[in-house]
Write a protein that holds these residues in place. Structure first.
Motif, PDB file in Angstrom:
ATOM      1  N   HIS A 136       0.833  -1.204   0.000  1.00  0.00           N
ATOM      2  CA  HIS A 136       0.000   0.000   0.000  1.00  0.00           C
ATOM      3  C   HIS A 136       0.873   1.262   0.000  1.00  0.00           C
ATOM      4  O   HIS A 136       0.536   2.247  -0.671  1.00  0.00           O
ATOM      5  CB  HIS A 136      -0.933  -0.005   1.207  1.00  0.00           C
ATOM      6  N   ILE A 137       1.964   1.215   0.727  1.00  0.00           N
ATOM      7  CA  ILE A 137       2.899   2.340   0.720  1.00  0.00           C
ATOM      8  C   ILE A 137       3.456   2.546  -0.683  1.00  0.00           C
ATOM      9  O   ILE A 137       3.560   3.678  -1.174  1.00  0.00           O
ATOM     10  CB  ILE A 137       4.054   2.108   1.725  1.00  0.00           C
ATOM     11  N   GLN A 138       3.780   1.453  -1.345  1.00  0.00           N
ATOM     12  CA  GLN A 138       4.310   1.540  -2.711  1.00  0.00           C
ATOM     13  C   GLN A 138       3.287   2.131  -3.673  1.00  0.00           C
ATOM     14  O   GLN A 138       3.627   2.939  -4.554  1.00  0.00           O
ATOM     15  CB  GLN A 138       4.752   0.158  -3.182  1.00  0.00           C
ATOM     16  N   THR A 139       2.024   1.741  -3.509  1.00  0.00           N
ATOM     17  CA  THR A 139       0.956   2.299  -4.351  1.00  0.00           C
ATOM     18  C   THR A 139       0.849   3.809  -4.148  1.00  0.00           C
ATOM     19  O   THR A 139       0.748   4.580  -5.112  1.00  0.00           O
ATOM     20  CB  THR A 139      -0.398   1.638  -4.023  1.00  0.00           C
ATOM     21  N   LEU A 140       0.880   4.239  -2.896  1.00  0.00           N
ATOM     22  CA  LEU A 140       0.798   5.667  -2.588  1.00  0.00           C
ATOM     23  C   LEU A 140       2.002   6.422  -3.144  1.00  0.00           C
ATOM     24  O   LEU A 140       1.863   7.549  -3.656  1.00  0.00           O
ATOM     25  CB  LEU A 140       0.689   5.870  -1.081  1.00  0.00           C
ATOM     26  N   GLU A 141       3.167   5.836  -3.056  1.00  0.00           N
ATOM     27  CA  GLU A 141       4.375   6.486  -3.588  1.00  0.00           C
ATOM     28  C   GLU A 141       4.283   6.652  -5.093  1.00  0.00           C
ATOM     29  O   GLU A 141       4.669   7.705  -5.640  1.00  0.00           O
ATOM     30  CB  GLU A 141       5.609   5.671  -3.213  1.00  0.00           C
ATOM     31  N   GLU A 142       3.754   5.647  -5.784  1.00  0.00           N
ATOM     32  CA  GLU A 142       3.600   5.746  -7.235  1.00  0.00           C
ATOM     33  C   GLU A 142       2.583   6.826  -7.600  1.00  0.00           C
ATOM     34  O   GLU A 142       2.803   7.618  -8.529  1.00  0.00           O
ATOM     35  CB  GLU A 142       3.174   4.400  -7.815  1.00  0.00           C
ATOM     36  N   LEU A 143       1.470   6.861  -6.880  1.00  0.00           N
ATOM     37  CA  LEU A 143       0.463   7.896  -7.141  1.00  0.00           C
ATOM     38  C   LEU A 143       1.029   9.284  -6.857  1.00  0.00           C
ATOM     39  O   LEU A 143       0.725  10.247  -7.578  1.00  0.00           O
ATOM     40  CB  LEU A 143      -0.775   7.642  -6.277  1.00  0.00           C
ATOM     41  N   GLN A 144       1.853   9.394  -5.837  1.00  0.00           N
ATOM     42  CA  GLN A 144       2.439  10.688  -5.528  1.00  0.00           C
ATOM     43  C   GLN A 144       3.460  11.106  -6.569  1.00  0.00           C
ATOM     44  O   GLN A 144       3.599  12.293  -6.876  1.00  0.00           O
ATOM     45  CB  GLN A 144       3.063  10.686  -4.132  1.00  0.00           C
ATOM     46  N   ARG A 145       4.172  10.153  -7.159  1.00  0.00           N
ATOM     47  CA  ARG A 145       5.080  10.479  -8.267  1.00  0.00           C
ATOM     48  C   ARG A 145       4.290  11.051  -9.437  1.00  0.00           C
ATOM     49  O   ARG A 145       4.723  12.017 -10.083  1.00  0.00           O
ATOM     50  CB  ARG A 145       5.875   9.240  -8.694  1.00  0.00           C
ATOM     51  N   GLN A 146       3.127  10.446  -9.705  1.00  0.00           N
ATOM     52  CA  GLN A 146       2.272  10.953 -10.782  1.00  0.00           C
ATOM     53  C   GLN A 146       1.770  12.358 -10.457  1.00  0.00           C
ATOM     54  O   GLN A 146       1.724  13.235 -11.323  1.00  0.00           O
ATOM     55  CB  GLN A 146       1.085  10.005 -10.993  1.00  0.00           C
ATOM     56  N   VAL A 151       1.957  18.255 -11.248  1.00  0.00           N
ATOM     57  CA  VAL A 151       2.148  19.613 -10.713  1.00  0.00           C
ATOM     58  C   VAL A 151       3.265  20.313 -11.478  1.00  0.00           C
ATOM     59  O   VAL A 151       3.128  21.486 -11.865  1.00  0.00           O
ATOM     60  CB  VAL A 151       2.467  19.555  -9.203  1.00  0.00           C
ATOM     61  N   ALA A 152       4.369  19.616 -11.708  1.00  0.00           N
ATOM     62  CA  ALA A 152       5.512  20.201 -12.410  1.00  0.00           C
ATOM     63  C   ALA A 152       5.147  20.602 -13.839  1.00  0.00           C
ATOM     64  O   ALA A 152       5.629  21.619 -14.359  1.00  0.00           O
ATOM     65  CB  ALA A 152       6.676  19.218 -12.420  1.00  0.00           C
ATOM     66  N   GLN A 153       4.282  19.829 -14.471  1.00  0.00           N
ATOM     67  CA  GLN A 153       3.885  20.099 -15.857  1.00  0.00           C
ATOM     68  C   GLN A 153       2.704  21.056 -15.960  1.00  0.00           C
ATOM     69  O   GLN A 153       2.339  21.466 -17.064  1.00  0.00           O
ATOM     70  CB  GLN A 153       3.541  18.783 -16.560  1.00  0.00           C
ATOM     71  N   ALA A 207       0.132  20.961  -1.219  1.00  0.00           N
ATOM     72  CA  ALA A 207      -0.561  19.671  -1.273  1.00  0.00           C
ATOM     73  C   ALA A 207       0.426  18.542  -1.560  1.00  0.00           C
ATOM     74  O   ALA A 207       0.346  17.458  -0.958  1.00  0.00           O
ATOM     75  CB  ALA A 207      -1.645  19.709  -2.337  1.00  0.00           C
ATOM     76  N   ARG A 208       1.361  18.812  -2.463  1.00  0.00           N
ATOM     77  CA  ARG A 208       2.376  17.797  -2.797  1.00  0.00           C
ATOM     78  C   ARG A 208       3.189  17.425  -1.568  1.00  0.00           C
ATOM     79  O   ARG A 208       3.429  16.244  -1.290  1.00  0.00           O
ATOM     80  CB  ARG A 208       3.283  18.341  -3.905  1.00  0.00           C
ATOM     81  N   LEU A 209       3.629  18.432  -0.814  1.00  0.00           N
ATOM     82  CA  LEU A 209       4.419  18.168   0.399  1.00  0.00           C
ATOM     83  C   LEU A 209       3.590  17.457   1.467  1.00  0.00           C
ATOM     84  O   LEU A 209       4.102  16.584   2.176  1.00  0.00           O
ATOM     85  CB  LEU A 209       4.977  19.489   0.934  1.00  0.00           C
ATOM     86  N   ASP A 210       2.307  17.826   1.560  1.00  0.00           N
ATOM     87  CA  ASP A 210       1.419  17.140   2.511  1.00  0.00           C
ATOM     88  C   ASP A 210       1.358  15.647   2.204  1.00  0.00           C
ATOM     89  O   ASP A 210       1.399  14.805   3.113  1.00  0.00           O
ATOM     90  CB  ASP A 210       0.011  17.728   2.447  1.00  0.00           C
ATOM     91  N   HIS A 211       1.240  15.319   0.927  1.00  0.00           N
ATOM     92  CA  HIS A 211       1.159  13.912   0.527  1.00  0.00           C
ATOM     93  C   HIS A 211       2.419  13.155   0.956  1.00  0.00           C
ATOM     94  O   HIS A 211       2.342  12.025   1.462  1.00  0.00           O
ATOM     95  CB  HIS A 211       0.984  13.794  -0.978  1.00  0.00           C
ATOM     96  N   LEU A 212       3.561  13.769   0.731  1.00  0.00           N
ATOM     97  CA  LEU A 212       4.815  13.113   1.109  1.00  0.00           C
ATOM     98  C   LEU A 212       4.873  12.885   2.619  1.00  0.00           C
ATOM     99  O   LEU A 212       5.320  11.828   3.085  1.00  0.00           O
ATOM    100  CB  LEU A 212       6.002  13.965   0.648  1.00  0.00           C
TER     101      LEU A 212
END
Length: 263
Positions: A136-146, A151-153, A207-212
């Protein structure tokens, strides 16, 4: 003799097959009814919802059926099904003699929605089992990468969907189906509110930092920290919406709206 009998039998069978084919070709078959409304309606509802999320359609903007028919090159049946679905989600409303329009929430309504959202989402993270499985942590990390990439784009639609999925995974960990469904329903009502915060790069980065930090709290089984993050994460959107409301209609209009609802 047996050979002649076999030939006659084969000839008779071939003749019978030919007659059957001719009869079949002359039979009028009913045209199958292919219902395309659900698929078309789903597409229209999703596109209109995305327009609301991205601020392309504003609160109290009318949704004229014929305009939507022309835009999506379809008929009114598709459009009406789509509007019914958006009304069910709380994203639009129907006004007698005026038709459908994007729902225009008052500051009081927004405050109430987010107050309930905060309590329900905190309930979900309070009861989710710890520690959380590595998958589940891995799933969240992948979603956060997306989400980070979106955000960057500056891809606000990808930001919206990756953020939505990120939180669905977290709250889904609580295992309470009724709670999960209720959180989703209230989140849908807030879709049109998110744009006001997402329009500012600082809010997106926050929001991005909150997710991390949420992922890190889950990994370390720090429930109290996760609860505080959940509350903090909800604040920017309603605050931005209310500021925009007051700029558009004035503080006096807000006070009048609050007074009308109180009565």
């Amino acid at each position: 003799m047996a050979g002649k009998t076999l030939k006659k039998a084969r000839a008779a069978a071939a003749k019978a097959d030919e007659k059957a084919r001719q009869k079949a070709s002359q039979t009028v078959r009913p045209t199958p009814i292919l219902s395309r409304e659900p698929a078309a309606a789903d597409l229209i509802a999703r596109r209109v919802e995305e327009d609301i999320v991205l601020g392309r359609r504003h609160p109290r903007e009318r949704l004229i059926e014929q305009d939507l028919c022309d835009l999506f090159q379809t008929h009114r049946g598709d459009v009406r099904l789509a509007l019914f679905e958006l009304e069910r989600k709380g994203m639009i409303e129907r006004i007698p003699n005026r038709g459908a329009m994007v729902r225009g929430l008052t500051p009081r309504e927004v405050t109430e929605i987010y107050a309930v959202r905060a309590e329900l989402e905190v309930m979900a993270v309070r009861i989710l089992p710890l520690p959380v499985a590595a998958k589940h942590i891995q799933t969240l990390e992948e979603l956060q990468r997306q989400h980070t990439q979106a955000v960057a784009q500056g891809d606000l639609l990808a930001v919206f969907y990756s953020n939505l999925r990120f939180h669905q995974v977290i709250f889904g960990l609580c295992g309470n189906d009724c709670l999960i469904e209720t959180i989703d329903l209230l989140a849908q009502k807030a879709h049109g509110i998110r744009f006001y915060a997402n329009a500012f790069p600082d809010s997106l980065d926050r929001a991005r930092l909150d997710h991390l930090e949420m992922i890190d709290a889950l990994r370390g089984s720090r429930r109290d920290e996760l609860i505080a993050l959940t509350r903090r994460h909800l604040k920017p959107s309603p605050e931005a919406y209310i500021r925009a409301y007051e700029l558009r209609f004035g503080k006096a209009a807000r006070a009048q709206a609050d007074k009308s609802e109180a009565n």
